[in-house]
Structures are given as structure tokens and as C-alpha cells.
Design a protein around this motif. Sequence first.
Motif, PDB file in Angstrom:
ATOM      1  N   TYR A 139       0.826  -1.201   0.000  1.00  0.00           N
ATOM      2  CA  TYR A 139       0.000   0.000   0.000  1.00  0.00           C
ATOM      3  C   TYR A 139       0.861   1.252   0.000  1.00  0.00           C
ATOM      4  O   TYR A 139       0.657   2.165  -0.794  1.00  0.00           O
ATOM      5  CB  TYR A 139      -0.928  -0.037   1.211  1.00  0.00           C
ATOM      6  N   LEU A 198       0.568   2.703  -3.695  1.00  0.00           N
ATOM      7  CA  LEU A 198      -0.704   3.419  -3.729  1.00  0.00           C
ATOM      8  C   LEU A 198      -0.644   4.742  -2.980  1.00  0.00           C
ATOM      9  O   LEU A 198      -1.098   5.768  -3.455  1.00  0.00           O
ATOM     10  CB  LEU A 198      -1.807   2.549  -3.126  1.00  0.00           C
ATOM     11  N   LYS A 213      -2.476  -0.252 -11.063  1.00  0.00           N
ATOM     12  CA  LYS A 213      -2.814   0.197  -9.716  1.00  0.00           C
ATOM     13  C   LYS A 213      -4.006  -0.582  -9.189  1.00  0.00           C
ATOM     14  O   LYS A 213      -4.051  -0.942  -8.016  1.00  0.00           O
ATOM     15  CB  LYS A 213      -3.152   1.685  -9.747  1.00  0.00           C
ATOM     16  N   LEU A 272      -4.262  -2.713  -5.846  1.00  0.00           N
ATOM     17  CA  LEU A 272      -5.334  -2.432  -4.888  1.00  0.00           C
ATOM     18  C   LEU A 272      -6.131  -3.699  -4.608  1.00  0.00           C
ATOM     19  O   LEU A 272      -6.490  -4.000  -3.470  1.00  0.00           O
ATOM     20  CB  LEU A 272      -6.241  -1.354  -5.464  1.00  0.00           C
ATOM     21  N   SER A 330      -6.466  -5.348  -0.950  1.00  0.00           N
ATOM     22  CA  SER A 330      -7.763  -5.527  -0.322  1.00  0.00           C
ATOM     23  C   SER A 330      -8.057  -7.006  -0.093  1.00  0.00           C
ATOM     24  O   SER A 330      -8.652  -7.394   0.906  1.00  0.00           O
ATOM     25  CB  SER A 330      -8.855  -4.884  -1.163  1.00  0.00           C
ATOM     26  N   LEU A 346      -5.969   2.656   4.245  1.00  0.00           N
ATOM     27  CA  LEU A 346      -6.482   2.160   2.963  1.00  0.00           C
ATOM     28  C   LEU A 346      -7.887   2.689   2.676  1.00  0.00           C
ATOM     29  O   LEU A 346      -8.211   3.033   1.551  1.00  0.00           O
ATOM     30  CB  LEU A 346      -6.489   0.629   2.991  1.00  0.00           C
ATOM     31  N   TYR A 371      -8.136   6.110   1.421  1.00  0.00           N
ATOM     32  CA  TYR A 371      -7.605   6.156   0.052  1.00  0.00           C
ATOM     33  C   TYR A 371      -8.729   5.976  -0.964  1.00  0.00           C
ATOM     34  O   TYR A 371      -8.730   6.588  -2.028  1.00  0.00           O
ATOM     35  CB  TYR A 371      -6.545   5.078  -0.101  1.00  0.00           C
ATOM     36  N   PHE A 372      -9.690   5.137  -0.594  1.00  0.00           N
ATOM     37  CA  PHE A 372     -10.791   4.859  -1.524  1.00  0.00           C
ATOM     38  C   PHE A 372     -11.621   6.099  -1.815  1.00  0.00           C
ATOM     39  O   PHE A 372     -12.235   6.220  -2.854  1.00  0.00           O
ATOM     40  CB  PHE A 372     -11.708   3.784  -0.934  1.00  0.00           C
ATOM     41  N   PHE A 418     -13.175  -0.522  -8.139  1.00  0.00           N
ATOM     42  CA  PHE A 418     -12.854   0.115  -6.861  1.00  0.00           C
ATOM     43  C   PHE A 418     -13.871  -0.295  -5.806  1.00  0.00           C
ATOM     44  O   PHE A 418     -13.513  -0.583  -4.667  1.00  0.00           O
ATOM     45  CB  PHE A 418     -12.842   1.639  -7.017  1.00  0.00           C
TER      46      PHE A 418
END
Lengths: 340, 778
Positions: free
Chosen positions: B311, B315, B329, B333, B337, B350, B353-354, B368
Motif C-alpha cells: 500500500y 498506492l 494500480k 489495490l 484488499s 487504505l 484512500y478509496f 474500486f
Amino acid sequence: MGSSAKKKREKKADFQKPKLKVGKARPKNTNATDTSFSSKSIILKQQNLSESGRDSSALFNHNLSLLSSKNDTQRRDALQYLTTVCAATTKSDLPQPASAIVAKAQSLILDGSNGVRSQVLKLFKALPTNDFGPLDQLVIYVRAGMTHLSSDIRLSALDVLDWLLVSKGTAVMATPGGWVKMLRTFQNLLSWQSQNGKVASAQGGSWTATKTGSGNLGSSKLLVHQITTLSTFLTVGLTLPAADPHAAAKRASMCFPLYQMHAHMLPSRSNAFGYLNLFGAVRDQESEGYDDADERIAVFNELGLLDAFRSGAKEAKQEAGEVGRAASNLEKALKLADVG
Amino acid sequence: MKRKLGALEKVDADLPNLQHKIRADPPSYHDDFLNQYSQYSSLHELFLQSPTTTDDTGIVRLRDLIDFVSHVADCYPALTARFATDLIHLLQVHHATLDTELRDKIVGSLVLLRKKELIDSNVLLQTLWPLLISTPSKSLRALLFQKIVSDLRSSNSKTTNHKLNRSIQTTCYNLIASDPTSAKGLWAVKLTRELWKRQVWTDSKAVSIMEAAALGQDAKVVSGGVRFFLGGDQEREEAADDDSDEDEGVDMSRLRHQAGINKKTAKRDKDLKAAAAKVKRKEKKKNAPHPLNFSALHLLHDPQGFAEKLYQQHLQSAQPKARLNLEQKLLVLNLVSRLVGLHKLTLIPLYSYFLKFLTPRQPSVTSFLAALAQATHTLVPPDVLEPLVQKIANEFVSEAAAAEVASAGLSGIREVCVRQPLAMNETLLQDLVQYRKSKDKGVQMAARGLLSLYRDVGAEMLRKRDRGREAALKLRNRGSKDGGLDASRRFGHVEDGGIEGLDLLEKWKEEQGLDIDALDEEAEARGWENWDAESDDSDSSGGWINVESDGEDIDISDSDEEMAKAAGKLGEAPANVKATEAEKENLDTNGHATPSADRNTASLEPEAAVRREEQRISKLATTRILTPADLAKLQELRQNAAISAALPSAKRRKLQAAAQLAAQARHADDAVTASDIAGLAALSHKATKAEKVAMAKGHRPDGDETDKNDHRSTTARRKEKKASEGKSTTNKEKARKKNFMMTLGKAKRKGKRSLVEHRAILKAHVDRSRKGGRRGNK
């Protein structure tokens, strides 16, 4: 069932003869395609139409490049041309130095075609011997030829070696591997293994395998040639140069005020420091070059080659005819090593 | 004479011929080999002096000689001791300038020497591997890769060659770890993935190579490593399936039949035997136990550290060392996850980040959403998820948004809430549930999904009229019991597990009149003794003497007994519960017997019964050690239950339960994909007539062809299947299909039989049935 008048007419039309005019062909359609081709490729009769316009040096270079041609008659013709040119002109007039020609032509010792191989030898003979350059590669090619599967190639390689020994004998000896490796090759060819060798003991020791390995089934021509060449080789290699007791004094008197001038001059041979082996791979005893006859004799005895060859020669001498004669020549040559 | 000589010579000048002769009799052809070997060494020497010249004009080329020598090298190991090292040196120094045919021949010869065990695998691989990485030639790389993989496979085929594997894995690891910025690491990734797929490497060391690759600084290496974790195991399973599927195998009975008819020769006999052996081998392989392979995600050494590093490196940082595009990416991700969801890791940053990606205009936003759902688990603090859910609701779910967008948003919210129900607040939920009245089918279904989820896990958050009967009753029951929040609605609450069928065992014991609390020691001792006796039987052949102090029981059970007794004495509560339970059970059966009983109590009863059951089970499992006799009984009871459950009335209930269980299991371990989120959007789209026709014909919209819709009856399909397998029909079927004219004669005759004849026929029939058919049922 054509019942109508129109259909009846159509049917009738199929069986009516067309009226043709005599003496005049039907004109071709405007969009007709000509299908009268019979060849798929275009063949040129001459590759270069301006043959006459070339000067001799360009022609020479062209022929030199033709030596790596795929076609063997072309290679042979090119060799022939080069031979005639070389024979006709003097050393200074050659468009390329002899060493370059040799470098190009030497791989043809292993050529499949008989004509090419004999022509190569002719070319070598026509070349001036004193600027051949280093003989390392040529000697390796000869060695490869001597162990070739085809006995024709072996024979012609022996011819080349004969010529080399006559014309540049000492230079051959001095090449790396030119002495011991060549002797080993002869030993393999004649299958004269040393008595205490591993192979003999593996086979039971007392009796040896049949000597047909060299492929000389019908005649002993190859065997004779091999033994003869070997004896020449040994003679050249084992003979001490005739020492002239007055040579040093003569040289000193020639250029009186200078002392030991030859040691300070530029070397007259190519690759003069080759024996130092500054840039090559590390050499072992076999691939070392032996400049001096004394060294050669020492190595010859040290490796036990003398005994092997002697017993082999003795065995061969018992055969009658040409083989025996060649073997006795060999024995004579071997005596040179005995002295040392 | 001359002609004959020429012909013989031609035969002699043939290297393959010489090779054949040498193989037959090495000592006799020693000299010939020596000549060829010396020629090889001359040519080799020449080559070393000028590596760029080709020897195409000669009739014997260096590559022919190399081929020849490598084929017979095992006959003269002493002479050819230096051969392999020469070849290796030639390849290492001159691989870039070598003639391609010669180069490939040298590689092939080295592999051949390895097969003849003149060099070992380690030497071969340490030669080929650096070449694979350094060579600019694509064809050579392909060749080398193939040779490396096949050599590793063959050296691992009989037993795992740990030493070799370890050294190659270390090389791979070092390649990636020593220079993370270079793209060369891709070869390590490729090799590891290939060997993982073929189940040659299945250990954690291979996984750690991929771990290093995923944390690399080159985009290609990173995506290679990440893809491995996301798809490597699936690939491995598919490859294993393919292996078992391929070549259906020889039909043994057919071959035997053919052998009976055809001319009998020794060769055919041998062929038949070979086929039989092959079939047997395959059968054995099929029956072999499935190799227990752990998935790469489970073999990770430190999942938390790995996920954090992934991460942070790819990211979070604004200036990442490896420039990844959106697709790459997303892969990273997805992996992060997946790790978080699978191992229940805590990676709080995390989730924020979403936040910036959750808008309908974001490319591949469904991925996503899927990743977000995947990263959610029960141990994620709800206050971290709440803003995310809120944002999805605001951005995606509105009357103004397109139907597809709204349904994707609702599905996304649902997937998150399945994993962490506490992420939802009451007002939002009530608002979202309203969408089940939407005109669009996709949105409707998505909202209904959310509703049914919360009926299950948090009915009190729904408006009263949305709760439904079952959930409302459950809620009322709970409210009357402990008045508080549902246990599962508390953060960090973990369900406790149980032993399947334990309740059955308990019930059985009760029926037998054995009191659980006061189970006499004797019975228990009997249970253990029985087991001891059994083990004695199996051991008696070995001549072992069972040393046992007479009559004394194992200490543990004793103390347990005491503890259980103490517990019984300490609190009378369990006994009380038992008593009330017995009453209630009576009530329960009454309720079933009289349907006119009060609806409320009847539906309340099962709930209470379940709760009491739970208490009892926990008691049995925690207070006693189950004896082997108990376990045997348990197994038996379980089987019985399974049989009774297979009855049609029970079937439907069972199916429902199984579906629920499967859904739960799926949530725990499987990946959530973008298609899960966007799936309902398909409902929003109304199919045209053409699409419907295509669908009926078996064309799927995603391109792959399925079977044409089959409208025949089950019997007809079954019959076709039998016929295609080459199996015969039943006698009944044959009789039914028999030509009518053929039956006429017998029917006519049948009426005119004499009594004696008839008796004989009946007697024969009885006899036959006793014997078990005409041929006898032996």
C-alpha cells in the motif's frame, strides 16, 4: 415444355450453325489477360554486363570474395583465376597481400569438392612464400583436414602439409600446437597408441584392434601417405639447424661499428612476440609452440611419443611393399630423436 | 573396385552412421571417435580464434561435430571430460555473436549432456539462467526458458529436489532483490509462476520470490508479482484439471477384442501389455490422494507487513518508485484488499484512500467498489467505513443517477455491509431501502438485496413495515429476552463454533436414559476400553505388549468428571434450565400437534428452543471428553440425520440452509469482482427481441457458446447420454421397442399352451429368479 413461339425460337437457336467469315480471326477482347507465361522466375544470363570495364584489381577482389560462394564450380573457377594471376605477377604487384589471400582460402582445405581442394594447393604453391603471415590457422585447418571423415579430404590435407613442410617447415613447427598436437594427430590416425596407454590396457593389452579405422579399406595409399608425411615432419622438426661457427663473426664484420645490431632492429617476422602469448588463452604442453629443435626433441621424448612411434614403425615395417618402405624412412627420421 | 570403395567411403563419411556404430560398440570405434574428437577440437580452436566466421562451405560443420560428440560423450567419459566446459565457455562468451543454429545446437547439446548425467542440473541451470537474463535474442530466450523449465520439472519428477530448488529460488530472489529497478526480474517472476502452475514449486520460498517482485520498482515486475497472487492458484488448479482431463485413455475392452480378432504377433501382444500397464498407471494416479497445496496467499510469511508495504509503496505515496498505470494500480489495490479481507488485517489508511475514487465518473469504478468490499471485514472499525458508505450513497444512489449507476452503488453498499453490518446508520438505510419501489428492475433488486440483508443482521434499524414477519418476530423475542442489542451487532463479536451433530448425540443419550451430568464412570470407561481393545487387535500382529495399570482410567477424564460434578453442584442453574426446557419441549410438540394453538407462541417457541439447545451443546462439549464410542455413535447419528434430511419434505429446508452457508463461505474467502457489483445493472437493460432469440439459441452475450437450449424430457436426455456412452438399454425398453410382427408368433402360441407346458414355463421362471437370472448372479 416450351410452348410459346419465343421459347421455340430459343431452342432452335442452340442448334443453328454460326456463320463464320473465312480468313479473319475474331478480334481479341479488350480486357483479355495474357496467360502464356511459362516461367516463374527471371533468369539473368550474366550477373554483370560490364565485364570488360573492370580493372584487374577489382576483378581479383571479386574473385577472392567468390571463394565463399555456395557453388563449388564457382569456387574452383575463382581459385583458378587467382592462381593464374598470382603465378603471372610478382609479389609486389598483387592487389592483396598473400596473408589475406591465405586467410580467405585456407578454409577450402576442408571443402567437399575434389577440384576445389587440388586448386587450393595450386594457389598456395603460386603464392610467394615469404609473406604468408602467421601459420596458426592454416596448421589447424590442415589438422582438421587430416582427421576428416572423408579420406579424400585427408589425402589432400596431407598434400598441403607436405607442401608446408617443404616451403615453411620451421614456421610450422613454431606455431602453437604445431608440434605436439600434430604428432598426436598422427598417432591417432595411425592408431599407434603408446603401450602403457589407457586404451591398450582397456582392450586387453596383448592384441590391438584392427587398423581399419582410418578407412583405407582397399588400398594402403592413405596409410603410405600418412607415414611418409610423418617422416618428413619428424625430419624437419627434429633436425638441428646447421650451425655456422663463423656466422657471428661474419655478421659483426658486416656492420662493423655497430655491435649486435640484429638484436636492436625491428623484428623481420610478423608476430615476433607471439611466443610470449600475451593475449591468448593459457596454453598447456600440447598447444605450446616449440621454436627450438632441442626443445622439440625433449618434448618428443618426454611424452613417450618416441617409443610409440618406434613400435608402430616396427610393426608397419613388417608389412611388405610401400608401407614397409615408408616405415623404414620413418625409422630413419626417428633416429634423429635418439641422438638428443 | 573403385566404385565399391567410393560407396563404402560414402557410408563412412556419415556422422550419424558412425554415431550409431559407436553406440553399439564403443571400444571398437575408439579410434574413429578420437579422430572426430580431434577434428572437433581443431574446429573449436579455429572458432575461438575468429568467432564470427561461419563454416557453411565445409561438408562437416562444427555444429554437426558438437551434436555427434554430445550424443556419444557418455561412451568415452574420460576423453570428453572437457567437452561440457568448452561448450559452456563458448556459449557464455560468444552467445551474442554465434550463428543461431550453432547456438541452439550448443544449448541442446548441454541439455543432452545433462540427460546423460555428464553434468548436473545445477551446472546446467547456472549456465542457462544468466544467459536468459542477458541475451538480446528473443528466440534464444524462448529456448532457454523452455529448457530451464523442463529441466527443473524432470529433476523434480520423481522426488522433490530440494537442494536444486533452493539454489534456483535463491538465484531468482537475488535477481529481484539485488536490483529492484530493473525489468530483468520479470524472468524470475515468469519462471516461478510457471513452476507454481506445474506444482513443482509449492513452498513458501517461491511465494517470497513473488513477494519481492510485488514490492519491486519496475512496473512490469510488480504487475507480474501481483497477478501471481491474484491468479496463480486458479491457474494451478486449472492446469491440474487439464492434466487429468487430457487423453481420455485407451479403451481396454476394445483393444482386447481387437487382439482377439487380429493376427497374433509378438509386437501386438507387447502393445496390448503396454496399454494395459498405462491404463493401470493412470488409474493409480487417479486414485492417488490429492496433493495438499496451500494457496500462495496463505503461504505468505507476514501478510500484514506485505500489505502495508504494498500500500505504501504503490498506492499511498505521491511519487511512487514504480510508475503504475490505472490498470496496474487496480491490480495492486485488488491484492491489498484481498489480503486485508482474507487475513483480517488492519490497514486503516487504505479506507480513506478509496474516498477520492468513489465517483461515478471514475474509470472502472466498479472495480474500486469491489476492492472496497473485499477490504472490509468484521474487525474494521465501523466509523472508518461509515463515510465511505455515505459517499457511495451520495454519489451513486439518487433518483437523478442512471439506473446502472444506482444499482452498482446499492450493490457496492450491500457487499460492504455484508462484511461489516455496523457500517450503516439507520437513516441512510431507511432511505436506501426506499429504492425497492424504483421502476427500474436493477435498482429494485439491488435495494431488495440490501433490505433482505438487514432483515437478517439488523432488523431493528429498518422501519417497522419493512422488517417483514420473521425478522419482526425475532426482534420481539429478543427484546423480551434480554432487551439489549443483538450480540452480533456489537463490534468485534465472534461467533463460537460447534461440533456438527453434537445435539443429535445428546438427544440420543437422553433417549437412552443416560444423564449427561451424572454419567456413570463405568459407561465411560467402557467407551475407552472398547477403543483400547480395538487398537490392541490391530497391534497384536506387531507383538507389542500393552502395559497398562489394571482398571485405572485416564487421569484427564477423571478430573473432568469431577469438574463437571463440581459445576453441577455449584450452580443449579443448568438443571433448572433443563427442567424448563423439558416443559417447553412438551409445549412445542403440542404446538405442532394442534395447529389451532396461539400463533405467537408457536412461532416464538422454536426461537427459544434453539437458544436453549445452544446452551446445552456448549455444556456437553465443554464438560466432557467424547470417548471413541461417543464419536462412533456421533458419526452414525450424523449419517442417519443425513438420510432423513434427504426426504423430500426436508430437502427444501436443507437446500436453503446450504445456500446460506455457501454464501457465507463465499464472503469469507473469495474475491469480489467488478462483475459482482455491476451484475444487477444487466437487469436495468431491457433485452431486445434479437437478443432474446440469440439467448434461446444458446449464444451468450459475453461471446461464448453454450449448448442449445434443450427442451427434451429428462428421460430422453438420459437415454441419449446412455447411448453416447455406448451402454445398452434395459430389457423392458427392448421389449417395448420390439417389432410388432416378431411378437405375433409368440402371442399366438401363448394362448394355445397346454397346462403342462405352462407349468414348466412357470417353474423355469421361478428357478431362474432363484438363481438370479439366466446366467446366474454369481
